[in-house]
Scaffold this motif. Structure first.
Motif, PDB file in Angstrom:
ATOM      1  N   MET A 108      -1.244  14.592   6.676  1.00 56.27           N
ATOM      2  CA  MET A 108      -1.449  13.254   7.858  1.00 56.27           C
ATOM      3  C   MET A 108      -2.951  13.460   8.029  1.00 56.27           C
ATOM      4  SD  MET A 108       1.729  13.532  10.486  1.00 56.27           S
ATOM      5  CE  MET A 108       0.785  12.919  11.878  1.00 56.27           C
ATOM      6  N   ASN A 130      -5.436  11.848   5.791  1.00 56.08           N
ATOM      7  CA  ASN A 130      -5.046  10.527   5.450  1.00 56.08           C
ATOM      8  C   ASN A 130      -4.892  10.295   4.036  1.00 56.08           C
ATOM      9  OD1 ASN A 130      -4.447   8.470   7.532  1.00 56.08           O
ATOM     10  ND2 ASN A 130      -6.241   9.521   8.245  1.00 56.08           N
ATOM     11  N   LYS A 131      -4.129  11.241   3.115  1.00 55.16           N
ATOM     12  CA  LYS A 131      -4.328  11.194   1.759  1.00 55.16           C
ATOM     13  C   LYS A 131      -2.720  11.220   1.276  1.00 55.16           C
ATOM     14  CE  LYS A 131      -8.615  13.608   1.221  1.00 55.16           C
ATOM     15  NZ  LYS A 131      -9.490  14.819   0.803  1.00 55.16           N
ATOM     16  N   PRO A 156      -5.679  21.737  10.576  1.00 51.86           N
ATOM     17  CA  PRO A 156      -4.701  21.113  11.343  1.00 51.86           C
ATOM     18  C   PRO A 156      -3.233  21.629  11.375  1.00 51.86           C
ATOM     19  CG  PRO A 156      -4.983  19.584   9.362  1.00 51.86           C
ATOM     20  CD  PRO A 156      -6.219  20.541   9.715  1.00 51.86           C
ATOM     21  N   ASP A 216      -3.791  16.114  19.147  1.00 52.54           N
ATOM     22  CA  ASP A 216      -5.025  16.632  18.764  1.00 52.54           C
ATOM     23  C   ASP A 216      -6.109  15.709  19.137  1.00 52.54           C
ATOM     24  OD1 ASP A 216      -4.716  15.282  16.507  1.00 52.54           O
ATOM     25  OD2 ASP A 216      -5.696  16.577  15.185  1.00 52.54           O
ATOM     26  N   MET A 272      -0.930  -0.134   6.846  1.00 57.27           N
ATOM     27  CA  MET A 272      -1.774   0.646   5.805  1.00 57.27           C
ATOM     28  C   MET A 272      -0.533   1.574   5.313  1.00 57.27           C
ATOM     29  SD  MET A 272      -5.035   1.540   7.635  1.00 57.27           S
ATOM     30  CE  MET A 272      -6.247   2.283   6.392  1.00 57.27           C
ATOM     31  N   THR A 298       4.547  10.215   5.761  1.00 58.46           N
ATOM     32  CA  THR A 298       4.736  11.048   6.953  1.00 58.46           C
ATOM     33  C   THR A 298       3.737  10.708   8.103  1.00 58.46           C
ATOM     34  OG1 THR A 298       5.265  13.248   8.020  1.00 58.46           O
ATOM     35  CG2 THR A 298       3.648  13.175   6.162  1.00 58.46           C
ATOM     36  N   TYR A 299       4.034  10.450   9.050  1.00 59.33           N
ATOM     37  CA  TYR A 299       2.938   9.697  10.101  1.00 59.33           C
ATOM     38  C   TYR A 299       3.417  10.253  11.713  1.00 59.33           C
ATOM     39  CZ  TYR A 299       6.091   5.958  11.240  1.00 59.33           C
ATOM     40  OH  TYR A 299       7.211   5.301  11.972  1.00 59.33           O
ATOM     41  N   GLY A 300       3.970  11.229  11.551  1.00 59.26           N
ATOM     42  CA  GLY A 300       4.405  11.717  13.288  1.00 59.26           C
ATOM     43  C   GLY A 300       5.427  12.775  13.223  1.00 59.26           C
ATOM     44  N   CYS A 308       2.806  11.113   1.173  1.00 55.90           N
ATOM     45  CA  CYS A 308       1.485  10.556   1.685  1.00 55.90           C
ATOM     46  C   CYS A 308       1.479  11.102   3.281  1.00 55.90           C
ATOM     47  CB  CYS A 308       1.510   9.031   1.593  1.00 55.90           C
ATOM     48  SG  CYS A 308       1.967   8.207   0.138  1.00 55.90           S
ATOM     49  N   GLY A 309       0.371  11.199   3.861  1.00 55.04           N
ATOM     50  CA  GLY A 309       0.297  11.438   5.182  1.00 55.04           C
ATOM     51  C   GLY A 309      -0.774  10.305   5.884  1.00 55.04           C
ATOM     52  N   TYR A 310      -0.409   9.788   6.800  1.00 51.82           N
ATOM     53  CA  TYR A 310      -0.971   8.904   7.584  1.00 51.82           C
ATOM     54  C   TYR A 310      -1.223   9.140   9.113  1.00 51.82           C
ATOM     55  CZ  TYR A 310      -2.891   4.411   9.309  1.00 51.82           C
ATOM     56  OH  TYR A 310      -3.630   3.493  10.050  1.00 51.82           O
ATOM     57  N   HIS A 311      -2.479   8.889   9.425  1.00 49.26           N
ATOM     58  CA  HIS A 311      -2.964   9.319  10.786  1.00 49.26           C
ATOM     59  C   HIS A 311      -4.188   8.468  11.126  1.00 49.26           C
ATOM     60  CE1 HIS A 311      -3.706  11.269  14.758  1.00 49.26           C
ATOM     61  NE2 HIS A 311      -3.237  12.205  14.288  1.00 49.26           N
ATOM     62  N   LEU A 312      -3.897   7.320  11.825  1.00 48.13           N
ATOM     63  CA  LEU A 312      -4.838   6.253  12.228  1.00 48.13           C
ATOM     64  C   LEU A 312      -5.959   7.019  13.111  1.00 48.13           C
ATOM     65  CD1 LEU A 312      -5.935   3.407  12.700  1.00 48.13           C
ATOM     66  CD2 LEU A 312      -4.174   3.046  14.359  1.00 48.13           C
ATOM     67  N   HIS A 330      -7.208   9.647  12.598  1.00 47.63           N
ATOM     68  CA  HIS A 330      -8.444  10.515  11.749  1.00 47.63           C
ATOM     69  C   HIS A 330      -9.077   9.359  11.174  1.00 47.63           C
ATOM     70  CE1 HIS A 330      -7.557  14.684  12.797  1.00 47.63           C
ATOM     71  NE2 HIS A 330      -6.389  14.366  13.116  1.00 47.63           N
ATOM     72  N   LEU A 331      -9.066   8.114  11.254  1.00 47.69           N
ATOM     73  CA  LEU A 331      -9.760   7.379  10.592  1.00 47.69           C
ATOM     74  C   LEU A 331     -10.895   6.652  11.334  1.00 47.69           C
ATOM     75  CD1 LEU A 331      -6.567   5.305   8.735  1.00 47.69           C
ATOM     76  CD2 LEU A 331      -8.435   6.735   7.556  1.00 47.69           C
ATOM     77  N   ASP A 373     -13.660   7.362  10.910  1.00 48.93           N
ATOM     78  CA  ASP A 373     -14.997   6.802  10.477  1.00 48.93           C
ATOM     79  C   ASP A 373     -14.915   5.682   9.165  1.00 48.93           C
ATOM     80  OD1 ASP A 373     -16.186   8.994  11.874  1.00 48.93           O
ATOM     81  OD2 ASP A 373     -15.582  10.493  10.196  1.00 48.93           O
ATOM     82  N   GLU A 374     -13.900   5.165   9.482  1.00 48.68           N
ATOM     83  CA  GLU A 374     -13.763   4.264   8.362  1.00 48.68           C
ATOM     84  C   GLU A 374     -13.401   2.505   9.177  1.00 48.68           C
ATOM     85  OE1 GLU A 374     -13.523   4.881   5.258  1.00 48.68           O
ATOM     86  OE2 GLU A 374     -13.772   7.056   5.773  1.00 48.68           O
TER      87      GLU A 374
END
Ligand SMILES: NC(=O)c1ccc[n+]([C@@H]2O[C@H](COP(=O)([O-])OP(=O)(O)OC[C@H]3O[C@@H](n4cnc5c(N)ncnc54)[C@H](OP(=O)(O)O)[C@@H]3O)[C@@H](O)[C@H]2O)c1
Ligand SMILES: NC(=O)c1ccc[n+]([C@@H]2O[C@H](COP(=O)([O-])OP(=O)(O)OC[C@H]3O[C@@H](n4cnc5c(N)ncnc54)[C@H](OP(=O)(O)O)[C@@H]3O)[C@@H](O)[C@H]2O)c1
Lengths: 457, 457
Positions: free
Chosen positions: A349, A352-353, B10, B133, B210, B316-318, B356-360, B362-363, B365-366
């Motif tokens: 998470m 983000n991969k 993390p 975090d 996303m 997974t995102y939470g 997949c892990g998603y965490h807005l 941590h984006l 820089d995008e």
């Protein structure tokens, strides 16, 4: 722990093999694969040109067996066919050419195919060493793909007929002159496709396609890392990358193949033997990659993961690092296994991969999925967008040399096996000199027969 | 271990929080977040209607602060603005309404936005308990999204002008009457979009989009599991699923919300509190799912993984399972962490699955990636294909009740905060009775104020 446990606990698979097989030449296990349906009782010794009478019936050295079913017909008309059989785990000589008796009959839903060409895959090298879990224990006929002509159809087969030219994808057993398979595992060859091309397509292109488009979700302007870029899957992946606009392909391969892969579409060829490929990729793409395909395993999986941009995808699909040398190398197996990539939900998470695992051998129960992909591939072939590259073709008698060619990292493209016997040409003086090491029918790249050990990792 | 270490490792994050914060009311750490640029020296106590003079300046209870900058102008004209500030980790009362002094000035590349509405996110609940975090240590203003009108632009800003209506996505600090942000974090609101809708869109829809389209590669006829299907991300995901043909949505939610989510597009609503959702999914789709979205963490991640078909994708995102009750529950945190999903390369390969892990958060820089996604979302909004559902709106004074509404699982859609002070309506007899517990401006679903603890896991 039983075979079944190994399969359901893949983590342990390699480790168990390592423990239970004390040497590379472990005896062939008795357990006959239930799926292997052809009658193998009569493993009759083919009439060999070179007389090696002391060989046991099941241990005829491949190179010496050139007899055909047609040759010297017996008194009663007995159908015989040539088959390659893995007699035990070990070196190249463990794959023997045998002649089997009795025509296989297709059951309900099956077809009988007269095989014209077979694909050699990396997994066959692993299988020979006892490192591939989808190949049943020896004695067993390897081979996951072939092409040929339908010679008989079983009941309830409505969409195939005698004479159809087909390519075949099956878990194992395809290195034979004739095979029976479920009709759904055959696909009609398009016009203009050669049998060699057809045998080179199923495993490599289905694998590359599903990785790039099902898991990878490849889109314009993205960047992809392709290892073993001059190999079967590597070339398929490169071609498929270019079905999408402006994709950058980083391809690792031995230096001698760089010209070929550049022409084939690799944007940045990298010689992984003399360079740190991670550094090379970073130099060109400091932010990293959108997709990394990982056929190597061990520490290379970690490298691939770290090379990903945010929202990048790692697709792991092999453990080639386990293979060094002709026979099983316990140290390489242990090292690859020990360095195996592992990750938890939170780390994923925060990065983000995406991490994907792909294994065609475990998609047996998904014939529809495979059919859809093959249909798309044949369409792309028809449009001239993909074209399998055949490295070399070898007769069944030459299977050892065919395997050596791939294992010694000399192939550019697919290595093909031909069931038809090698024709004896009148021997010239030059030929006689190198009797021991047979040459492939076509071979484009014989410069570096003896290569030093690679510097991977 | 320092804050930075937590971020880069993390895995340890939650564990560390657990260890270093002995109780839910751990004192606000001194370290001031470097990013928080607004001048906060003068945390002047707003003129409250109900007199609570013993409160320290930084601890004004949210419900009591209704003063505005306009009210009783001081002798010199000092610009003041209302801001919600997390004063320490703990319960609802840890978020205080403060009035800050001095107009923030946009720097190069920044804009000043007069905020009209802010989004409340699940992460704000986690952050309040010290479990998120990406929120700097208190005192800090939470809030990752808002909408409003540009009031000033800094130098080098060419694509925004005073008067533009914008939606804003920013790591934190948006729960304020005015905010300064990088212009690239603002997006022009389309015609006809309300400020409430605009504040409800960024986090939930970018996240859902996303996950489904970058990682999930959602295609026609596929099936998706959406947990918390009546929540902000859940509703966004459901709507986005229906931008693709014939997608089946399995949605878990408390029973009282099933009618609403069915109307919203959930094909199979599942009451996870009284049913085993794994069984329910299997009953309908014995082969499993193409995509499973996992906002829960712990043992639910494993369930989602196991529910996947071959070639299926878990995103997974939470870790909502960490949150039980108003204050940090160490047991829930430990259990979620202990049951955390973890996998290695071989197991993944043999399963033919993707994780997949998603965490807005941590984006950061995008910005380009995010901009592209927001652009697509606004296009879909324009086509009427997506529309944020606002559950209820609350004034800053009511932030505690707003958080309670989400945390007690009563919301259907987005909970919105309004910086503008609550207007004092002439009090009717009924109103007076429930002075303590404020009601939202609109509320569609007040039946079940007191719900029993869920039976999850
Ligand atoms: N998961 C699946 O479903 C699936 C399906 C098909 C293939 N695969 C995997 O894909 C990879 C490629 O398979 P392939 O059949 O197309 O073979 P291939 O790429 O033609 O394999 C031969 C080439 O690989 C390179 N190589 C790298 N490490 C090697 C090693 N340890 N030993 C020998 N050669 C090595 C060599 O070329 P360079 O030195 O030039 O790189 C060699 O010429 C393998 O890892 C295989 O297991 C997986
Ligand atoms: N990774 C990212 O970038 C990202 C971004 C946004 C959101 N998220 C995650 O997505 C999830 C949804 O976020 P959201 O902001 O849209 O919130 P939300 O879904 O509106 O959250 C509230 C609802 O969640 C359900 N729920 C399930 N477990 C709960 C628990 N332990 N405590 C309270 N409610 C619980 C309740 O509804 P029912 O009982 O009806 O299910 C409740 O009404 C959260 O896990 C959040 O952390 C992640």
């Amino acid at each position: 722990m039983r075979e079944n446990d190994c399969n359901s606990n893949p983590v342990f698979y390699y480790a168990i093999r390592t423990i239970t097989m004390s040497g590379e030449d472990a005896p062939a296990q008795q357990q006959k694969a239930e799926d292997q349906k052809q009658e193998t009782k009569t493993t009759e010794q083919p009439k060999a040109e070179s007389k090696q009478e002391s060989q046991p019936a099941t241990e005829a050295p491949a190179a010496s067996a050139t007899a055909t079913a047609a040759e010297k017909p017996p008194e009663e008309e007995v159908f015989t066919y040539r088959s390659l059989v893995l007699s035990g785990h070990g070196g190249y000589d463990k794959v023997k050419l045998q002649v089997k008796k009795g025509k296989p009959t297709p059951k309900n839903g099956e077809v009988l195919v007269r095989v014209k060409a077979c694909g050699l895959n990396f997994a066959d090298l692993m299988g020979r060493q006892g490192l591939y879990d989808r190949l049943p224990s020896p004695p067993v006929t390897p081979g996951m793909e072939c092409s040929g002509v339908i010679e008989a159809v079983g009941e309830e087969v409505t969409d195939r007929k005698v004479g159809d030219r087909v390519l075949v994808l099956h878990r194992f057993g395809m290195w034979q002159e004739v095979v029976t398979v479920i009709a759904g595992h055959t696909f009609l060859m398009p016009e203009g496709m050669s049998f060699e091309e057809a045998a080179a397509l199923p495993v490599n292109y289905v694998t590359a396609y599903m990785m790039l488009f099902e898991f990878g979700n490849l889109r314009p302007n993205q960047s992809v890392l392709v290892h073993m870029a001059a190999g079967g899957v590597g070339i398929a992946a490169t071609q498929l990358c270019h079905t999408v606009k402006d994709v950058t392909v980083f391809g690792t391969a031995s230096a001698s193949k760089h010209e070929a892969i550049s022409q084939g579409g690799v944007t940045h060829p990298i010689d992984y033997r003399t360079r740190d490929y991670v550094e090379e990729v970073r130099k060109i793409n400091p932010k990293g990659l959108d997709i990394a395909l990982d056929p190597l395993g061990g520490s290379d999986t970690h490298k691939a993961f770290n090379l990903l941009k945010p929202m990048g995808k790692l697709i792991t699909y092999g453990a080639a690092n386990m293979l060094t040398g002709q026979r099983k190398n316990l140290l390489a197996v242990a090292k690859t296994w020990y360095n195996q990539f592992s990750i938890n939900a939170l780390s994923l998470m925060h990065a983000n991969k995406s991490v994907c695992g792909y294994h065609l051998g475990h998609l047996d129960d998904e014939p529809e999925l495979i059919s859809q992909v093959v249909a798309k591939l044949l369409e792309l072939y028809g449009q001239g967008k993909i074209k399998p590259r055949v490295d070399s073709t070898w007769h069944f008698e030459q299977v050892g040399d065919a395997m050596r060619r791939m294992q010694e990292r000399n192939n550019i493209g697919k290595v093909i096996l031909l069931p038809e016997p090698k024709k004896e040409e009148p021997k010239k003086e030059e030929d006689k000199k190198e009797e021991k090491k047979e040459e492939p029918k076509k071979e484009e790249n014989k410069k570096e027969e003896k290569q030093e050990e690679p510097k991977k990792e």
